[in-house]
Write a protein that holds these residues in place. Structure first.
Motif, PDB file in Angstrom:
ATOM      1  N   LEU A  10       9.279   3.732 -13.210  1.00 14.26           N
ATOM      2  CA  LEU A  10       9.140   5.185 -13.338  1.00 14.26           C
ATOM      3  C   LEU A  10      10.463   5.842 -13.727  1.00 14.26           C
ATOM      4  CD1 LEU A  10       6.790   5.965 -10.316  1.00 14.26           C
ATOM      5  CD2 LEU A  10       6.231   6.166 -12.745  1.00 14.26           C
ATOM      6  N   LEU A  11      11.560   5.377 -13.149  1.00 14.51           N
ATOM      7  CA  LEU A  11      12.871   5.916 -13.491  1.00 14.51           C
ATOM      8  C   LEU A  11      13.196   5.637 -14.959  1.00 14.51           C
ATOM      9  CD1 LEU A  11      15.511   7.295 -12.805  1.00 14.51           C
ATOM     10  CD2 LEU A  11      16.310   5.153 -11.791  1.00 14.51           C
ATOM     11  N   PRO A  70      24.169  14.190 -19.453  1.00 12.51           N
ATOM     12  CA  PRO A  70      24.612  13.430 -18.273  1.00 12.51           C
ATOM     13  C   PRO A  70      23.458  13.190 -17.314  1.00 12.51           C
ATOM     14  CG  PRO A  70      25.360  15.693 -18.132  1.00 12.51           C
ATOM     15  CD  PRO A  70      24.694  15.538 -19.478  1.00 12.51           C
ATOM     16  N   VAL A  71      23.486  12.058 -16.656  1.00  9.33           N
ATOM     17  CA  VAL A  71      22.440  11.688 -15.702  1.00  9.33           C
ATOM     18  C   VAL A  71      23.020  11.786 -14.297  1.00  9.33           C
ATOM     19  CG1 VAL A  71      20.924   9.822 -14.907  1.00  9.33           C
ATOM     20  CG2 VAL A  71      21.328  10.168 -17.357  1.00  9.33           C
ATOM     21  N   THR A  72      22.281  12.440 -13.420  1.00 13.14           N
ATOM     22  CA  THR A  72      22.693  12.563 -12.016  1.00 13.14           C
ATOM     23  C   THR A  72      21.725  11.755 -11.177  1.00 13.14           C
ATOM     24  OG1 THR A  72      23.461  14.800 -12.463  1.00 13.14           O
ATOM     25  CG2 THR A  72      23.146  14.208 -10.165  1.00 13.14           C
ATOM     26  N   VAL A  73      22.265  10.952 -10.283  1.00  7.87           N
ATOM     27  CA  VAL A  73      21.424  10.142  -9.411  1.00  7.87           C
ATOM     28  C   VAL A  73      21.459  10.737  -8.007  1.00  7.87           C
ATOM     29  CG1 VAL A  73      21.075   7.852  -8.426  1.00  7.87           C
ATOM     30  CG2 VAL A  73      21.917   8.073 -10.767  1.00  7.87           C
ATOM     31  N   ALA A  74      20.273  10.937  -7.444  1.00  4.57           N
ATOM     32  CA  ALA A  74      20.179  11.418  -6.069  1.00  4.57           C
ATOM     33  C   ALA A  74      19.509  10.335  -5.231  1.00  4.57           C
ATOM     34  CB  ALA A  74      19.353  12.698  -6.025  1.00  4.57           C
ATOM     35  N   VAL A  75      20.053  10.073  -4.067  1.00  6.64           N
ATOM     36  CA  VAL A  75      19.493   9.055  -3.191  1.00  6.64           C
ATOM     37  C   VAL A  75      18.842   9.740  -1.982  1.00  6.64           C
ATOM     38  CG1 VAL A  75      20.016   7.039  -1.774  1.00  6.64           C
ATOM     39  CG2 VAL A  75      21.262   7.410  -3.912  1.00  6.64           C
ATOM     40  N   GLY A  76      17.648   9.249  -1.632  1.00  5.24           N
ATOM     41  CA  GLY A  76      16.975   9.767  -0.450  1.00  5.24           C
ATOM     42  C   GLY A  76      16.246  11.046  -0.725  1.00  5.24           C
TER      43      GLY A  76
END
Length: 76
Positions: A10-11, A70-76
């Motif tokens: 999905l990502l 730019p790609v931002t990654v969020a965890v949780g």
């Protein structure tokens, strides 16, 4: 696990959609997009056709950074 595989797919699809949308918005041919993204034309085709197994997340993030997204990654 299967959930992790689905999350990764999905990502990748989300990143590919961003690239495909950018190509469409700029009315680029695949060959033109390939030059800008610094990949081969068949690689652009694989992105547009969402062939997720052919790419790592890292590669897709790199391609997006080349077009100033730019790609931002969020965890949780």
């Amino acid at each position: 696990s299967q959930k992790q595989i689905n999350d990764t797919r999905l990502l990748k699809e989300q990143l590919m959609t961003e690239l495909s949308t950018w190509i469409e918005q700029h009315h680029l041919k695949q060959a033109e997009a390939a030059e800008i993204l610094m990949v081969s034309r068949p690689r652009v085709s694989d992105v547009v056709n969402k062939k997720t197994t052919k790419f790592t997340i890292d590669t897709l993030v790199e391609m997006l950074s080349r077009i100033g997204k730019p790609v931002t990654v969020a965890v949780g």
